[in-house]
Motif scaffolding. Structure first.
Motif, PDB file in Angstrom:
ATOM      1  N   LEU A 186      28.723  46.011  39.130  1.00 47.24           N
ATOM      2  CA  LEU A 186      28.462  44.577  38.991  1.00 47.24           C
ATOM      3  C   LEU A 186      27.551  44.423  37.783  1.00 47.24           C
ATOM      4  N   GLY A 187      28.117  43.934  36.678  1.00 48.35           N
ATOM      5  CA  GLY A 187      27.353  43.833  35.439  1.00 48.35           C
ATOM      6  C   GLY A 187      27.652  45.014  34.540  1.00 48.35           C
ATOM      7  N   ALA A 188      27.840  44.724  33.245  1.00 49.32           N
ATOM      8  CA  ALA A 188      28.121  45.789  32.286  1.00 49.32           C
ATOM      9  C   ALA A 188      27.418  45.459  30.976  1.00 49.32           C
ATOM     10  N   LEU A 217      33.885  61.737  39.874  1.00 48.54           N
ATOM     11  CA  LEU A 217      33.518  60.336  40.065  1.00 48.54           C
ATOM     12  C   LEU A 217      34.483  59.487  39.239  1.00 48.54           C
ATOM     13  N   GLU A 218      34.962  58.419  39.824  1.00 48.10           N
ATOM     14  CA  GLU A 218      35.897  57.564  39.094  1.00 48.10           C
ATOM     15  C   GLU A 218      35.338  56.151  38.984  1.00 48.10           C
ATOM     16  N   LEU A 219      35.123  55.720  37.750  1.00 45.23           N
ATOM     17  CA  LEU A 219      34.666  54.349  37.530  1.00 45.23           C
ATOM     18  C   LEU A 219      35.878  53.428  37.633  1.00 45.23           C
ATOM     19  N   ARG A 220      35.847  52.485  38.591  1.00 45.01           N
ATOM     20  CA  ARG A 220      37.031  51.651  38.820  1.00 45.01           C
ATOM     21  C   ARG A 220      36.856  50.271  38.182  1.00 45.01           C
ATOM     22  N   ARG A 221      36.408  49.264  38.891  1.00 40.20           N
ATOM     23  CA  ARG A 221      36.337  47.922  38.310  1.00 40.20           C
ATOM     24  C   ARG A 221      34.899  47.551  37.967  1.00 40.20           C
ATOM     25  N   GLN A 251      40.115  47.090  33.661  1.00 41.24           N
ATOM     26  CA  GLN A 251      39.014  47.412  34.586  1.00 41.24           C
ATOM     27  C   GLN A 251      38.042  46.235  34.732  1.00 41.24           C
ATOM     28  N   LEU A 252      38.057  45.329  33.758  1.00 39.84           N
ATOM     29  CA  LEU A 252      37.117  44.200  33.776  1.00 39.84           C
ATOM     30  C   LEU A 252      37.636  43.081  34.670  1.00 39.84           C
ATOM     31  N   THR A 253      36.719  42.444  35.368  1.00 37.96           N
ATOM     32  CA  THR A 253      37.103  41.317  36.207  1.00 37.96           C
ATOM     33  C   THR A 253      35.957  40.319  36.274  1.00 37.96           C
ATOM     34  N   THR A 254      36.298  39.063  36.520  1.00 31.37           N
ATOM     35  CA  THR A 254      35.254  38.058  36.714  1.00 31.37           C
ATOM     36  C   THR A 254      35.141  37.686  38.196  1.00 31.37           C
ATOM     37  N   ASP A 255      35.901  38.398  39.039  1.00 32.31           N
ATOM     38  CA  ASP A 255      35.902  38.115  40.476  1.00 32.31           C
ATOM     39  C   ASP A 255      35.213  39.256  41.219  1.00 32.31           C
ATOM     40  N   ASP A 264      35.021  40.029  44.183  1.00 36.48           N
ATOM     41  CA  ASP A 264      35.792  40.656  45.261  1.00 36.48           C
ATOM     42  C   ASP A 264      36.719  41.759  44.757  1.00 36.48           C
ATOM     43  N   ASP A 265      37.089  41.694  43.478  1.00 34.03           N
ATOM     44  CA  ASP A 265      37.878  42.792  42.913  1.00 34.03           C
ATOM     45  C   ASP A 265      37.082  44.092  42.909  1.00 34.03           C
ATOM     46  N   VAL A 266      35.766  43.985  42.851  1.00 37.14           N
ATOM     47  CA  VAL A 266      34.923  45.182  42.860  1.00 37.14           C
ATOM     48  C   VAL A 266      34.588  45.580  44.294  1.00 37.14           C
ATOM     49  N   ILE A 267      33.967  44.644  45.021  1.00 36.53           N
ATOM     50  CA  ILE A 267      33.520  44.946  46.384  1.00 36.53           C
ATOM     51  C   ILE A 267      34.694  45.215  47.320  1.00 36.53           C
ATOM     52  N   GLY A 268      35.787  44.452  47.114  1.00 36.43           N
ATOM     53  CA  GLY A 268      36.920  44.559  48.034  1.00 36.43           C
ATOM     54  C   GLY A 268      37.869  45.699  47.731  1.00 36.43           C
TER      55      GLY A 268
END
Lengths: 427, 427
Positions: free
Chosen positions: A10-12, A38-42, A59-63, A65-69
């Motif tokens: 969350l945050g880049a 280790l795999e960096l996902r979203r 890999q980038l998202t503004t949602d 839930d794409d990360v947490i979910g």
């Protein structure tokens, strides 16, 4: 054993960039140390169209839930900073069964205890080594390595911006406005420097340290706080003549179940270890019944040191995941009273300007005495005999903060005297 | 949740006394932090008839099986010191399914890797925070908090006895024999001080640090080692004129898979953080790709600090036992070549005495040059024109240890020159 451990971000921004870079450079080493890659996902970002080094567009998202979910993500790294929406996202990630690693001092200082409880209920871990002291290992050493101690005092320099400024004032005789301009020029100070120069940032970090060191929950607004904006070049000159320098010191002290926590510019003797911590360095000194005194010193900020602390937490969680170890989130808080500023005792340095005439000092000394303030020394610097006013410094023995405030209000009412600056002295 | 966690002790001397005292004073706090009380059960001693504070006669035994074999004991603390019989007892305890906490630097330095493998096979933990740096948290920070770093250098002052002696020599201009007598008088030095003054103790600790920092197994006898016994008051005078002090520095450096590890008196500039670590204090400085440089400083010995480190390990194991967490003993060692002294490069300080006549210096300089040793400076101190001999110091740029040794053997053969002392200089 070869299935990857999924990581969401969350945050880049600055620190996020450091984390992405370190994950790529260290991929092989981390896989060996953890037992799985280790795999960096979203990664949640504000603007998904802006390219980020090391991250593909998909890999980038503004949602969020794409990360947490994401079901392939076990560990969420929170690097948004600030309270909103970081607090909410951390809680949602914990509730979704994700382990969370954060560098967010504000959220942990304000909501750490309740978020740890949420983590515990959902059988996941919440780790925050990077929230205090940047790359310096201090959170885990307090939680683990010093746990056998009855820790009674923590004294720290935990804001690099102000330490850079105060070091420059001490070494170059510069004034506050000049060193602030220099800190801006070098990118050490934010455009709005309030959080740093008013000690707010340091108060968050001190609240976290107190929780870890004393097992006491203290809100950051319970920390006695004084900024560095009133310091003048002359304060450093006078301090030096007294054998002291001035640091923005964060101090927590627990005795008889009473906690005193303060962040304020403080005179400390040149011989003290913390007096030698200069520039953007941070340092934390811990005193306990068994260890005596131990000091941790290193870089308190910066993308790479902070990324190192974030990834230490990530590797810890990842190693547990590989061997199927259950999370251990146990912090037991004990109750303590937090002392209000007026109930707090300290030695003080008081700079005043007075009319150059007989009886002024006597009047000041009498007022202090009437309020129970014991004078340790009175020093006049570079007095000229025919000057209309003269500057002098009074130092006190241990004095009650409330009584001193009342006494100084009275003194400030005298026609002949102006109170210039009041600073704590380490005792 | 109220069943006690049983603790057995091997050895009940100085540090053991500290552990017993801390367990009693902190009983309530430890029970709260762990979730169950800790119960000290049996203690192995040499003489069971000698009373020990805090231990009842029936707790004392001279039979190690009474401690290790006690079914109520989950954690065994080993404080015998030395190799024999400590190594064997640790292994037996691990094989009997006991978690082991030890302060034994010699055993861990020599047999750490194999004992960790035994622990792993028997699903128990072997912890040794107290084996290096006394009360300073350093073992666990290297294993955990700095794990994301590619650590390339560790520089440490890890022997309090010699640091006390060298500090006295630097500050008082005293000679070696005088400060050794003073260290004996204060109880800082053993009756036979060999292990300390020859750097043997420090070489054990450095071998342990290298294993943790670099994930490389190195035997203590692979550490390049030089004692402090040849240092004279004049070395400190000359070092001071060069802006340096002299410390017994333990240094490990990994580059391109090659490890250089040394313990030797070393000139370090006054500006270096380690130059300010005085008296019986210890300090460990770690440099890694992410953190930059971080410093840990504190008491390197003493019953209470060491007991604090031992009990931190005990509490860690105990908390895992309470929640049923599986042990995690994972250290993955990678292969590395250890550089022999003759293949090692350093800057050097060379003190010599030469005949006060023309051509002597030229002869020395020529010999050094012929062996590829680059001279950085030549300094003559307090020369008297008509003295028959004069003392001078040559400092070098980075020089190969083997070539320097050969050159100095040749120089020592000259009639006009005596090589006094050769010390490394930090670069």
């Amino acid at each position: 054993m070869s299935e990857a451990i999924g990581i969401g971000m969350l945050g880049a921004g600055n620190v996020g960039g450091g984390v992405v870079e370190a994950l790529q450079q260290g991929a092989e080493r981390y896989a060996a140390r953890v037992g799985r890659p280790l795999e960096l996902r979203r990664a949640l970002v504000r603007d998904a169209s802006r390219p980020r080094p090391g991250l593909a567009t998909e890999q980038l998202t503004t949602d969020v839930d794409d990360v947490i979910g994401d079901p392939g993500t076990q560990i969420v790294i929170e690097l948004l900073g600030g309270e909103d929406p970081a607090r909410e996202y951390i809680e949602r990630a914990l509730r979704a069964g994700r382990h969370v690693v954060t560098a967010n001092k504000e959220v942990i200082a304000k909501y750490g205890a309740e978020l740890l409880a949420v983590a515990s209920r959902h059988n996941v871990r919440l780790l925050y080594e990077a929230s205090v002291g940047g790359g310096i290992p201090i959170v885990q050493p307090l939680r683990r390595d010093l746990l056998a101690n009855d820790v009674h005092t923590v004294t720290a320099i935990i804001n690099g911006t102000t330490n850079f400024m105060l070091t420059a004032m001490a070494q170059d005789g510069a004034d506050y406005e000049d060193v602030l301009a220099e800190a801006h020029r070098l990118g050490y100070a934010e455009p709005d420097p309030t959080d740093d120069v008013e000690g707010i940032d340091a108060s968050y970090k001190l609240a976290i340290l107190c929780g870890l060191a004393f097992h006491v929950a203290i809100a950051p607004d319970e920390v006695i706080r004084q900024g560095i904006t009133t310091l003048t070049a002359s304060d450093f000159t006078y301090a030096a003549e007294l054998g002291h320098t001035i640091k923005l010191l964060a101090t927590g002290r627990l005795s008889d179940g009473e906690l005193v926590a303060s962040v304020r510019p403080t005179l400390i003797g040149y011989g003290e270890p913390l007096a030698k911590v200069d520039g953007v360095l941070n340092a934390v000194q811990v005193e306990g019944d068994l260890v005596g005194r131990v000091l941790f010193e290193g870089p308190g900020a910066g993308p790479r040191p902070t990324a190192g602390a974030v990834l230490a937490d990530v590797l810890d969680v990842a190693r547990d995941l590989v061997v199927g170890r259950e999370p251990l989130n146990q912090i037991t808080y004990t109750a303590a009273t937090v002392r209000a500023p007026d109930d707090h005792e300290s030695r003080y340095y008081i700079r005043m300007t007075g009319a150059n005439q007989p009886g002024v000092l006597a009047k000041v000394a009498t007022a202090l005495g009437e309020h129970g303030i014991n004078i340790a020394s009175v020093i006049q610097f570079g007095m000229e005999e025919d000057a209309p006013t003269e500057e002098f410094v009074i130092t006190t023995y241990l004095a009650n903060g409330g009584r001193l405030r009342t006494a100084l209000e009275q003194i400030d009412g005298f026609d002949e005297v102006v109170v210039g600056n009041v600073l704590a002295m380490a005792s």
